[in-house]
Design an enzyme around this catalytic site. Structure first.
Site, PDB file in Angstrom:
ATOM      1  N   TYR A  34      17.292   0.795   6.731  1.00  0.00           N
ATOM      2  CA  TYR A  34      16.698   1.865   5.925  1.00  0.00           C
ATOM      3  C   TYR A  34      17.618   2.143   4.748  1.00  0.00           C
ATOM      4  CZ  TYR A  34      15.468   6.620   4.497  1.00  0.00           C
ATOM      5  OH  TYR A  34      15.151   7.732   3.773  1.00  0.00           O
ATOM      6  N   ASN A  36      17.626   4.567   1.464  1.00  0.00           N
ATOM      7  CA  ASN A  36      17.092   5.657   0.667  1.00  0.00           C
ATOM      8  C   ASN A  36      17.827   5.593  -0.679  1.00  0.00           C
ATOM      9  OD1 ASN A  36      15.338   7.833   0.425  1.00  0.00           O
ATOM     10  ND2 ASN A  36      16.800   9.306   1.254  1.00  0.00           N
ATOM     11  N   ARG A  80       4.272   7.806  -3.509  1.00  0.00           N
ATOM     12  CA  ARG A  80       4.093   9.067  -2.787  1.00  0.00           C
ATOM     13  C   ARG A  80       4.765  10.219  -3.526  1.00  0.00           C
ATOM     14  NH1 ARG A  80       7.266   6.139   1.015  1.00  0.00           N
ATOM     15  NH2 ARG A  80       8.668   7.915   1.172  1.00  0.00           N
ATOM     16  N   ASP A  82       6.829  13.182  -1.758  1.00  0.00           N
ATOM     17  CA  ASP A  82       7.334  13.698  -0.488  1.00  0.00           C
ATOM     18  C   ASP A  82       7.791  15.128  -0.709  1.00  0.00           C
ATOM     19  OD1 ASP A  82       6.900  11.108   0.319  1.00  0.00           O
ATOM     20  OD2 ASP A  82       8.986  10.686   0.849  1.00  0.00           O
ATOM     21  N   ASP A 111      13.164   3.354   0.129  1.00  0.00           N
ATOM     22  CA  ASP A 111      12.544   4.366  -0.721  1.00  0.00           C
ATOM     23  C   ASP A 111      13.366   4.491  -1.993  1.00  0.00           C
ATOM     24  OD1 ASP A 111      10.318   5.102   0.758  1.00  0.00           O
ATOM     25  OD2 ASP A 111      11.279   6.839   1.694  1.00  0.00           O
TER      26      ASP A 111
END
Length: 131
Positions: A34, A36, A80, A82, A111
């Site tokens: 992941y 970010n 998106r 968020d 992201d």
């Protein structure tokens, strides 16, 4: 296959909207990567859980709005907004997300967002809550 992967990502986003961490973590592989971006990446479930469970900010609610989604093969892309509720205030971050799926689990999640935009909103919210 793309339709199934798209549904997996939409279900994952819905889990965030419910703050259902069992479903969130259940959608990811144990060896999840992941990132970010532009923050430091997380390698593996333990690092991801540490990031979210003891992360830089605590929020009381979430609403991730998907504006666009595209899937091809094992990759799903999302555009998106968020939103996160901290106390009575909301912050909203524009995000582009990339999800890679293998064997029904998210194995890579990246992201991309504007860190300065996030920090500015956090400063406003934290300043408002301190007053």
């Amino acid at each position: 296959m793309s339709g199934t992967n798209e549904k997996l990502v939409l279900d994952f986003i819905d889990a965030w909207n419910r703050l259902d961490y069992d479903a969130i973590y259940g959608a990811m592989s144990e060896d999840i990567f992941y990132h970010n971006i532009p923050m430091e990446p997380c390698n593996g479930m333990a690092e991801v859980k540490a990031f979210f469970d003891q992360g830089g900010f605590n929020f009381d609610g979430a609403q991730w709005d998907v504006h666009h989604i595209a899937a091809t093969g094992h990759v799903v892309l999302t555009e998106r907004t968020d939103k996160f509720r901290i106390g009575e205030k909301w912050i909203a971050i524009r995000v582009m997300g990339t999800f890679e799926i293998e064997n029904g689990k998210i194995t890579k999640w990246r992201d991309y967002f504007d860190l300065a935009e996030f920090q500015g909103q956090m400063a406003e919210v934290m300043g408002a809550s301190a007053a």
